[in-house]
Design a protein around this motif. Structure first.
Motif, mmCIF file in Angstrom:
data_model
loop_
_atom_site.group_PDB
_atom_site.id
_atom_site.type_symbol
_atom_site.label_atom_id
_atom_site.label_comp_id
_atom_site.label_asym_id
_atom_site.label_seq_id
_atom_site.Cartn_x
_atom_site.Cartn_y
_atom_site.Cartn_z
ATOM 1 N N MET A 1 48.828 -29.142 -22.944
ATOM 2 C CA MET A 1 49.610 -29.731 -24.026
ATOM 3 C C MET A 1 49.434 -31.247 -24.068
ATOM 4 N N ASP A 2 49.216 -31.837 -22.882
ATOM 5 C CA ASP A 2 49.012 -33.276 -22.827
ATOM 6 C C ASP A 2 47.784 -33.682 -23.634
ATOM 7 N N LYS A 3 46.714 -32.892 -23.525
ATOM 8 C CA LYS A 3 45.497 -33.181 -24.288
ATOM 9 C C LYS A 3 45.742 -33.033 -25.785
ATOM 10 N N GLN A 4 46.558 -32.085 -26.149
ATOM 11 C CA GLN A 4 46.851 -31.872 -27.561
ATOM 12 C C GLN A 4 47.628 -33.056 -28.135
ATOM 13 N N GLU A 5 48.561 -33.591 -27.340
ATOM 14 C CA GLU A 5 49.322 -34.761 -27.788
ATOM 15 C C GLU A 5 48.412 -35.974 -27.943
ATOM 16 N N LYS A 6 47.491 -36.142 -26.996
ATOM 17 C CA LYS A 6 46.550 -37.262 -27.081
ATOM 18 C C LYS A 6 45.673 -37.136 -28.328
ATOM 19 N N HIS A 7 45.271 -35.919 -28.617
ATOM 20 C CA HIS A 7 44.438 -35.701 -29.813
ATOM 21 C C HIS A 7 45.221 -36.049 -31.079
ATOM 22 N N GLN A 8 46.492 -35.671 -31.114
ATOM 23 C CA GLN A 8 47.305 -35.952 -32.289
ATOM 24 C C GLN A 8 47.516 -37.459 -32.456
ATOM 25 N N ARG A 9 47.715 -38.158 -31.345
ATOM 26 C CA ARG A 9 47.873 -39.615 -31.409
ATOM 27 C C ARG A 9 46.596 -40.289 -31.893
ATOM 28 N N PHE A 10 45.470 -39.733 -31.479
ATOM 29 C CA PHE A 10 44.193 -40.298 -31.921
ATOM 30 C C PHE A 10 44.033 -40.146 -33.435
ATOM 31 N N LEU A 11 44.460 -39.013 -33.955
ATOM 32 C CA LEU A 11 44.399 -38.817 -35.407
ATOM 33 C C LEU A 11 45.309 -39.805 -36.130
ATOM 34 N N GLN A 12 46.468 -40.056 -35.555
ATOM 35 C CA GLN A 12 47.385 -41.023 -36.164
ATOM 36 C C GLN A 12 46.780 -42.425 -36.158
ATOM 37 N N PHE A 13 46.079 -42.739 -35.075
ATOM 38 C CA PHE A 13 45.404 -44.039 -35.004
ATOM 39 C C PHE A 13 44.341 -44.157 -36.102
ATOM 40 N N LEU A 14 43.580 -43.081 -36.296
ATOM 41 C CA LEU A 14 42.551 -43.099 -37.340
ATOM 42 C C LEU A 14 43.168 -43.308 -38.716
ATOM 43 N N ALA A 15 44.329 -42.703 -38.926
ATOM 44 C CA ALA A 15 44.981 -42.833 -40.225
ATOM 45 C C ALA A 15 45.516 -44.247 -40.432
ATOM 46 N N LEU A 16 46.181 -44.802 -39.400
ATOM 47 C CA LEU A 16 46.771 -46.132 -39.528
ATOM 48 C C LEU A 16 45.705 -47.214 -39.665
ATOM 49 N N SER A 17 44.593 -47.015 -38.982
ATOM 50 C CA SER A 17 43.513 -48.010 -39.042
ATOM 51 C C SER A 17 42.589 -47.802 -40.238
ATOM 52 N N LYS A 18 42.891 -46.800 -41.037
ATOM 53 C CA LYS A 18 42.097 -46.447 -42.217
ATOM 54 C C LYS A 18 40.664 -46.036 -41.871
ATOM 55 N N CYS A 19 40.459 -45.723 -40.597
ATOM 56 C CA CYS A 19 39.137 -45.219 -40.203
ATOM 57 C C CYS A 19 38.913 -43.798 -40.712
#
Length: 634
Positions: A1-19
């Motif tokens: 589950m820890d890996k899944q949370e990290k993956h979700q945070r990475f997606l949020q980073f991509l969205a916020l950074s407009k990447c």
């Protein structure tokens, strides 16, 4: 589950950074790889939960005397995890001291290795020396595992579809060759088990069938996705398509055979009330299989199901729902009915599938005209009947008849049949918007058929026996037959055939027309006629009377006379009587005329004037008028 949370945070980073937008627009494959990592995480989590459930069930049976055997039967997934982990551990030095299972769950991105090991080492995981029951249980366990992986990945994709780039031309990891091969490896092994389980209990067969049915859908979806991506990229996909079709048919055919076996068990198989109608049992058993067949164009299975449960309403619904680029299921049904010669059923479907049947019957004119009449397309029906009446025998034999004695199965067997089709064509054209030219063409072809019958009767017996009297002969064949014997009537029939063909035929066969005139000149002894005219001192009237009986006179009257009948342009547009008329017609060969042809005759130097007199008098002779004082022949 820890890996899944990290993956979700990475997606949020991509969205916020407009990447995210940039990747979706310019790096679609990279963005797809990121999202597929989430799919694999979901699949790995589901796999761990499945393994935990299996382990828990095993521990619950630890107090049972059968615990050791049950543990052996439920270890296929664990063996697979150990095998994949061992391969990863051996390939990475830093992981050499880790446990195989720990290594397996840490290598999320290498989830394809599961399918590679299934393809390459399935015989190790499921040993053929094990009892058949154990093989079935282990195969079902593996099937359940890989289906769970793929479906968890697809569920993740559906829940996060807004994050994915445009999928056109991109092949998902679930559709890659290594995954397809692993899926098929398990499915094909289960097919072998299914074919060899006659001695097993019904419950084991049902369990095996249920798992294989679910796995079959996953296998076919993987192939479908791969083919779609390949087509979108414009790549070569014929080999992949053939493989897909073969494996689809193998799966669906085997599953349906098993369904029919289960149907014999009736209520015991379905575990329903005994008052359930018997006809509902096959319908319930085939519902899932029918759904899979519809999605993957398994037309043969769809057809078999509809026929076996005798449900015409279901058949028509499927025909409406499965409309492919090549006619879909409706075209398949039409072909089946045609090959089984169930023509009445085929034409009745045309009431509901008018356009589809019209397209199918373009290759089967023997039935097309009936459908066109039903649609009130009378002009089209007339044209179809006309073409059918003049078709050579081999063009009206159906595909199904090619492997049988087609002599007995022809739709047109005699010239009388052809006349009947031409007369039907006349009736159809009168019912529609008729034109004089179309009606004249039909009448002309009827006359050519009649001429063929007359020519065959006039031929010597030894010549006629070489031909099938009922076979339709081409006009040039008929004309050439008229040269075979020294027969004045046959010689004249050749001109009649020319008259009822067409202007284009006469132009393209001018040399053959010239041969007709040579043959006509040979039918009379012009030297003898010339000598008789000198000895008896014929007057102009007597000369005319004598020349009337010559074939040249009669041919000239038939082709150029006031009562000459031809279709389209007359003979003079192709072959003038006199050389001086060639310039008027604009023919390239100014010497090509009846006169020029007769000049080549052996008697022309002496009897040329008499021969020219015959054709010139014939061209003005009105055969419809009876002369007041005809001269009698001595």
């Amino acid at each position: 589950m820890d890996k899944q949370e990290k993956h979700q945070r990475f997606l949020q980073f991509l969205a916020l950074s407009k990447c995210h937008e940039e990747l979706c627009a310019k790096q679609r494959h990279s963005m797809l790889t990121i999202m597929e990592h989430g799919e694999k995480l979901a699949g790995m989590i589901q796999l761990r939960e499945l393994q935990n459930t299996i382990s828990q069930n095993r521990s619950n049976m630890s107090g049972s005397p059968h615990s050791s055997s049950e543990a052996q039967l439920s270890g296929a997934l664990w063996d697979l995890i150990q095998l994949v982990g061992e391969r990863a551990r051996c390939n990475t030095v830093l992981l050499m001291d880790r446990d195989n299972a720990e290594v397996f769950y840490s290598k999320v991105s290498d989830l394809e290795e599961v399918f590679y090991c299934l393809y390459s080492y399935l015989a190790y995981i499921i040993n053929e020396e094990q009892p058949r029951e154990a093989q079935i249980q282990r195969a079902c366990e593996l099937s359940n595992a890989i289906v769970s992986i793929v479906r968890s990945a697809m569920l993740y994709r559906n829940e996060h579809h807004m994050w994915y780039p445009l999928s056109q031309g991109l092949t998902s990891w679930c559709c890659q060759p290594v995954v397809r091969n692993g899926l098929w490896s398990v499915a094909s092994f289960m097919l072998q088990l299914l074919h060899g389980t006659s001695e097993l209990e019904l419950s084991a067969k049902l369990d095996l069938y249920a798992h294989l049915e679910v796995l079959a859908e996953v296998v076919l979806e993987a192939y479908s996705g791969a083919i779609t991506a390949n087509v979108e990229r414009g790549g070569e996909h014929k080999g992949l398509l053939d493989e897909y079709w073969n494996r689809r048919d193998s799966l669906l055919d085997s599953l349906y055979k098993q369904v029919k076996y289960f149907a014999e068990g009736g209520h015991q198989v379905l575990n329903v009330r005994t008052d359930e109608p018997d006809e509902e049992i096959p319908r319930k058993l085939t519902s899932n299989l029918l759904s899979i067949s519809k999605r993957h164009e398994g037309y043969n299975t769809m057809w078999s199901i509809c026929c076996d449960i005798n449900d015409s309403a279901l058949l028509r619904n499927l025909m409406h729902e499965s409309m492919g680029p090549k006619g879909g299921f409706s075209n398949f049904v039409f072909k089946q009915l045609y090959e089984k010669r169930q023509f009445s059923k085929l034409l009745r479907l045309g009431e509901e599938f008018q356009e589809e049947l019209s397209i199918f019957l373009k290759h089967h004119r023997n039935l097309l005209w009936l459908h066109e009449l039903f649609l009130h397309h009378f002009s089209s029906a007339s044209e179809t009947l006309h073409v059918l009446a003049l078709s050579q025998d081999e063009t009206v034999i159906s595909e199904a008849e090619e492997t049988t004695d087609h002599v007995q199965n022809r739709f047109i067997t005699t010239l009388a049949d052809r006349k009947r089709f031409l007369n039907l064509s006349k009736i159809a054209i009168m019912a529609g918007k008729t034109t004089d030219s179309e009606m004249k063409r039909i009448e002309a072809d009827l006359k050519i058929l009649k001429l063929q019958e007359e020519i065959m009767k006039l031929l010597p017996a030894n010549e006629a026996n070489q031909y099938d009297e009922q076979r339709l002969l081409h006009p040039e064949e008929l004309i050439e037959l008229c040269f075979r014997a020294q027969n004045p009537e046959l010689a004249l029939r050749g001109f009649d055939v020319f008259a009822w063909t067409s202007s284009s035929f006469r132009r393209s066969h001018r040399n053959l027309l010239g041969e007709c005139w040579k043959n006509a000149a040979d039918q009379d002894d012009w030297g003898q006629l010339l000598q008789a005219s000198k000895d008896e001192g014929w007057s102009d009237e007597e000369t005319l009377q004598q020349l009337r009986d010559t074939v040249l006179f009669q041919a000239s009257s038939s082709c150029y006379g006031p009562n000459a009948e031809t279709i389209e342009e007359g003979f003079d547009a192709v072959l003038p009587l006199r050389k001086e008329n060639s310039e008027v017609t604009g023919l390239e060969d100014l010497d090509f005329s009846v006169e020029a042809i007769l000049m080549q005759h052996k008697d022309y130097p002496d009897a040329g004037k008499l021969m020219l007199t015959a054709i010139m008098f014939g061209s003005v002779h009105d055969s419809s008028k009876v002369e007041e004082n005809p001269s009698s022949m001595e």
